[in-house]
Design an enzyme around this catalytic site. Structure first.
Site, PDB file in Angstrom:
ATOM      1  N   CYS B 159      -3.510 -61.213  41.062  1.00  0.00           N
ATOM      2  CA  CYS B 159      -3.602 -59.758  40.874  1.00  0.00           C
ATOM      3  C   CYS B 159      -5.012 -59.217  41.116  1.00  0.00           C
ATOM      4  CB  CYS B 159      -3.118 -59.396  39.488  1.00  0.00           C
ATOM      5  SG  CYS B 159      -1.546 -60.182  39.146  1.00  0.00           S
ATOM      6  N   HIS B 297      -7.266 -52.785  34.255  1.00  0.00           N
ATOM      7  CA  HIS B 297      -6.185 -53.623  34.778  1.00  0.00           C
ATOM      8  C   HIS B 297      -4.892 -53.254  34.069  1.00  0.00           C
ATOM      9  CE1 HIS B 297      -4.487 -56.897  36.970  1.00  0.00           C
ATOM     10  NE2 HIS B 297      -4.085 -57.506  35.876  1.00  0.00           N
ATOM     11  N   GLU B 308      -8.441 -57.072  27.393  1.00  0.00           N
ATOM     12  CA  GLU B 308      -9.252 -56.145  28.191  1.00  0.00           C
ATOM     13  C   GLU B 308     -10.002 -55.166  27.277  1.00  0.00           C
ATOM     14  OE1 GLU B 308      -7.169 -54.105  31.345  1.00  0.00           O
ATOM     15  OE2 GLU B 308      -9.046 -53.504  32.313  1.00  0.00           O
ATOM     16  N   LYS B 329      -0.476 -48.579  36.138  1.00  0.00           N
ATOM     17  CA  LYS B 329       0.702 -49.440  36.348  1.00  0.00           C
ATOM     18  C   LYS B 329       2.019 -48.867  35.806  1.00  0.00           C
ATOM     19  CE  LYS B 329      -1.791 -53.729  37.167  1.00  0.00           C
ATOM     20  NZ  LYS B 329      -3.170 -53.202  37.189  1.00  0.00           N
ATOM     21  N   HIS B 334       3.387 -53.092  38.485  1.00  0.00           N
ATOM     22  CA  HIS B 334       2.282 -53.995  38.785  1.00  0.00           C
ATOM     23  C   HIS B 334       2.495 -54.517  40.208  1.00  0.00           C
ATOM     24  CE1 HIS B 334      -0.856 -56.767  38.705  1.00  0.00           C
ATOM     25  NE2 HIS B 334      -0.712 -57.285  37.502  1.00  0.00           N
ATOM     26  N   PHE B 393      -3.803 -63.845  37.352  1.00  0.00           N
ATOM     27  CA  PHE B 393      -3.385 -65.178  36.918  1.00  0.00           C
ATOM     28  C   PHE B 393      -4.313 -66.175  37.605  1.00  0.00           C
ATOM     29  CE2 PHE B 393       1.477 -64.662  35.970  1.00  0.00           C
ATOM     30  CZ  PHE B 393       1.164 -64.015  34.801  1.00  0.00           C
TER      31      PHE B 393
END
Lengths: 78, 405
Positions: B159, B297, B308, B329, B334, B393
């Site tokens: 991502c 994010h 975060e 998102k 996403h 990830f």
């Protein structure tokens, strides 16, 4: 019961790459070297093996051989 | 002496708009593009919703013959790249650089051909499977279409891919290797087997009955992310190139950093994210207190949003509470390797227009996420310096600091 216990132990042994003899009824998944991702793999394998569906809410409680067997029995009954 | 790097063109395609105008109009109004999946019947799955791009006609830019040998990931990439190039009014040349980010490449083709192999037999596997699904296929199609022959590569850092692609393009220009770089990210992963794999990870929202309010970043009742598809591209230019052709820019990139958590395959780690933010701030040469806005994010998973938030607090201290933060998102899903690039396009539009799209679906304060997330209503505010985050990830972190011009 013993059949379920043996099948659960075999799945855990396969997923965590440990020998079945190293797994006792009281072993925890983390003691055997499992983390959150491994636990998910074990749960997926259990669902396929026993043809059951384990809801997300129960995942955090499935952290040992004992609680895993209990969850499988509960869902087989229910 | 580092060269100054400007953003002179933007392109985007998402579930809420096939170009930057429609995307921006929906984003600033807080309109979500999350719906029930139409690509396949998802009835048997835990999650049945996603940010699909439904009104997309690839034939507008791609001819029928070429389309047959092109995965959807490349189609989306071409559309966003096309818009960015037109927006900048540049003519790419032999030395233009091209950097593409993608998390999963042509995985829809992979999925289809595996199905053919297992259900119909080996004779039914397409000879185009490998070239269509390889990670750099989009890069090849874009370079061919626009005659881009300079420095180039494809980045795959899950991502973080799209934001890493823009950051690496920035470094090429900053360090004097090229004058112009086309950079961005693309991903299209909504096919049955792959979506099923996402469901097996149990990180997707299960609010199937209310798709548009399903993804709830930073809200206490968040229950997971929603998958999307899309692409975002930007044209980056040196000051020299921009002045030579008397062109306008949206923003100037001041700093970029990329780090590894080195901890876990999927769980985020605050320490790796903190290092990325601090290094990006250090390169930008500004005081951290100058950051007014963070395009986060913000995935809507319990862990991501908590970590975060912790990261932002660690980096900015008490000042964190004054920063306007948002997450886009819930609007588009996403989009994985495209998400950082789309967030960066959105950040540039915020700098240009002085509007921060809202973090929609925010309903309840989580004591562990207690910053200002621009809940539910767009904020009209002149922003001078912003930060854009993308965490993948694998523990890949990318952060860019960008300034209004």
């Amino acid at each position: 019961m013993d059949d379920i216990l043996d099948r659960v132990k075999r799945i855990v042994a396969d997923e965590l790459e440990v020998d079945v003899s190293e797994i006792s009824d009281d072993s925890s998944i983390s003691e055997l070297g499992g983390d959150s991702l491994k636990a998910l793999s074990i749960i997926s394998a259990l669902e396929a093996e026993f043809d059951i569906t384990i809801p997300d809410e129960e995942i955090s409680h499935i952290n040992s051989i004992k609680t895993t067997v209990e969850a499988v029995e509960r869902h087989l009954r229910g | 002496m580092p060269h100054r790097v400007f953003v002179s063109g933007l392109g985007v395609i998402t579930a809420i708009g096939n170009n930057k105008e429609t995307f921006w109009k929906s984003a600033t109004k807080g309109i979500s593009g999350i719906k029930r999946i139409t690509t396949f019947d998802p009835s048997h799955l835990r999650t049945q919703i996603a940010g699909e791009i439904n009104d997309f006609d690839p034939l507008l830019l791609i001819d029928k013959r070429e389309l047959k040998e092109m995965d959807r990931v490349s189609q989306l990439g071409i559309f966003a790249a096309h818009e960015a190039i037109n927006d900048a009014s540049i003519k790419p040349h032999e030395d233009t650089a091209l950097i593409v980010g993608t998390g999963l490449g042509g995985i829809i083709t992979d999925d289809e051909q595996h199905k053919n192999f297992h259900t119909k037999g080996w004779r039914f596997v397409s000879p185009l499977t490998i070239p269509m699904s390889m990670y750099n296929a989009t890069e090849c199609y874009i370079s061919k279409r626009f005659g881009i022959k300079g420095h180039g590569f494809t980045i795959t850092t899950a991502c973080a891919s799209g934001l890493n692609a823009i950051g690496e393009g920035f470094r090429l220009i900053r360090d004097g290797y090229v004058d112009i770089a086309l950079c961005g990210g693309t991903d299209a992963t909504i096919s049955e087997a792959i979506f099923t794999a996402w469901c097996a990870m149990r990180i997707l929202s299960k609010r199937n009955d209310t798709p548009q309010t399903s993804c709830r970043p930073f809200s206490k009742d968040r229950d997971g992310m929603v998958l999307g598809e899309g692409a975002g591209f930007v044209v980056l230019e040196s000051e020299h190139s921009l002045k030579k052709r008397d062109a306008k820019a949206y923003a100037e990139i001041l700093g970029y950093a990329s780090t590894h958590d080195a901890t876990h395959l999927t769980a985020p780690d605050s320490k790796g994210q903190i290092r990325a933010m601090q290094k990006a701030l250090e390169m930008s040469g500004i005081d951290k207190n100058d950051i007014q806005y963070i395009n986060s994010h913000g995935t809507g998973t319990v862990l991501n949003d908590k970590v975060e938030t912790e990261t932002i607090k660690q980096v900015f201290g008490q000042k964190a509470y004054e920063i306007n933060i948002n997450a886009i998102k819930p609007l588009i899903g996403h989009t994985l390797g495209a998400s950082g690039a789309i967030a960066f396009v959105s950040t540039c539009l915020t700098l240009k227009d002085g509007v921060i799209p809202p973090t929609i679906n925010y309903t309840e304060l989580d004591p562990e996420c207690d910053l200002n997330y621009t809940p539910n209503t767009a904020l009209h505010k002149d922003i001078n310096v912003a930060m854009c985050n993308a965490f993948g990830f694998g523990g890949n972190n990318a952060v860019i600091v960008v300034k209004k011009v």
